[in-house]
Design a protein around this motif. Structure first.
Motif, short mmCIF file in Angstrom:
data_model
loop_
_atom_site.label_atom_id
_atom_site.label_comp_id
_atom_site.label_asym_id
_atom_site.label_seq_id
_atom_site.Cartn_x
_atom_site.Cartn_y
_atom_site.Cartn_z
N LEU A 192 4.99 13.47 7.07
CA LEU A 192 6.04 14.30 7.65
C LEU A 192 7.29 13.45 7.85
O LEU A 192 7.23 12.39 8.46
N VAL A 235 7.92 18.75 14.99
CA VAL A 235 7.03 17.78 14.36
C VAL A 235 6.16 17.09 15.41
O VAL A 235 4.97 16.83 15.17
N ILE A 247 5.30 24.41 9.59
CA ILE A 247 4.98 23.10 9.01
C ILE A 247 3.49 23.03 8.67
O ILE A 247 3.11 22.57 7.59
N VAL A 286 -1.79 14.57 9.65
CA VAL A 286 -0.57 13.78 9.45
C VAL A 286 -0.97 12.35 9.12
O VAL A 286 -1.48 11.62 9.97
#
Length: 243
Positions: A78, A88, A64, A99
Motif C-alpha cells: 500500500l 490506510v 482499498i 499488507v
C-alpha cells in the motif's frame, strides 16, 4: 512444471482532493520497472458519484480492501500519500495480514483518536481545495509548475465532510509490525524521526513501528508531480525489499 511467483500488487492511494489520475506519471515509470501497480480513487473523490459527499473513512478503507480482494487477497504493497493515511491506517489495523508493506509518501500512520478536521462544521458537506496561497501555508508546493497547479485545480474534488470529521479508531497492535517505508519529501527523515521520538502528535505513531526504513526524496508535498521518476524508483525499491 514450474511455478511462477508473482510480485505483490502495489496499490497507490492519493491524498485529499485527488483521484487515481494523480499517479499517472508514476504509474508509467513503474510499468517500466515491470511492477504490478494500480492507482485507485477513494469513495468520495469521484466527482460523478451523486452520494460522494456522504462517503466515510470506513467506505474508503473497504474500497482499498476490495482492490486487494480483486487481486486474490494476497498481501499487497500500500502506497499512501498525505491524507490517505487515515483510511490506510484503518486497513492495516483491521487486516495487517493483507499488507506486505506500507509506503508512506510525505505521510505516516495516524494514531487512534485522530480526526483530520475536528472543527469542520457539521453543515459543511465537503471541503474544496483551498487557494494555493492558503494551501502553501499547510504544505510545500515546491517543484510544481503553473501548468501542474492548473491541472490540480481543474481536477481536484472536494473532500467529503464525513471523512474529515470521522475519528480514527485503531485497536490492533499488529499494525505496528507491518513492514514500513517512509518516503520523506517536504520534511527530512532526520526531522521526522526526531519529531517522532519527541512525541509530536503528527509523528508519534512512527516511534511505535517495529520494521521501519526511510527514503529521503527532497521536494514538495506532491512528489508524484514534482519528481515522478524518483518517486517511482523509491516505491519500486521499497516494494523489492519485501520480495
Amino acid at each position: 512444471m514450474s511455478t511462477t511467483i508473482s510480485s505483490p500488487t502495489i496499490i497507490l492511494v492519493a491524498g485529499h482532493w485527488l483521484g487515481a489520475w494523480a499517479w499517472d506519471e508514476v504509474l508509467e515509470h513503474l510499468k517500466t520497472d515491470q511492477s504490478h501497480a494500480v492507482a485507485i480513487t477513494l469513495p468520495g473523490l469521484d466527482r460523478d458519484d451523486p452520494e460522494r459527499a456522504a462517503r466515510t473513512l470506513d467506505d474508503q478503507a473497504e474500497a482499498i480492501l476490495d482492490v486487494i480482494a480483486r487481486h486474490g487477497n494476497q498481501p499487497a504493497i500500500l502506497v499512501a500519500h498525505s491524507g490517505a493515511n487515515a483510511p490506510v491506517s484503518l486497513v492495516i489495523d483491521r487486516h495487517p495480514e493483507l499488507v506486505q508493506r506500507v509506503v508512506w509518501v510525505d505521510s505516516g500512520p495516524v494514531a487512534t483518536g485522530s480526526v483530520h478536521a475536528p472543527d469542520l462544521p457539521e453543515e459543511s458537506e465537503d471541503l474544496p481545495l483551498p487557494s494555493f496561497d492558503i494551501l502553501a501555508q499547510q504544505a510545500s508546493l515546491e517543484g510544481l509548475s503553473a501548468e501542474v497547479l492548473e491541472r490540480f485545480r481543474a481536477r481536484a474534488v472536494p473532500e467529503p465532510g464525513p471523512v474529515l470529521r470521522q475519528q480514527v479508531e485503531l485497536t490492533n497492535d499488529a499494525r505496528r509490525k507491518v513492514q514500513t517505508t517512509l518516503v520523506c519529501c517536504s520534511i527530512s527523515s532526520a526531522q521526522v524521526l526526531e519529531l517522532a521520538r519527541a512525541g509530536h502528535a503528527m509523528f508519534a505513531e512512527v516511534a511505535n513501528l517495529e520494521l521501519l526504513d526511510v527514503i529521503d526524496l527532497p521536494t514538495g508535498h506532491w512528489p508524484m508531480w514534482s519528481r515522478p521518476l524518483e518517486l517511482a524508483k523509491a516505491i519500486h525499491s521499497a516494494a523489492s525489499r519485501t520480495n
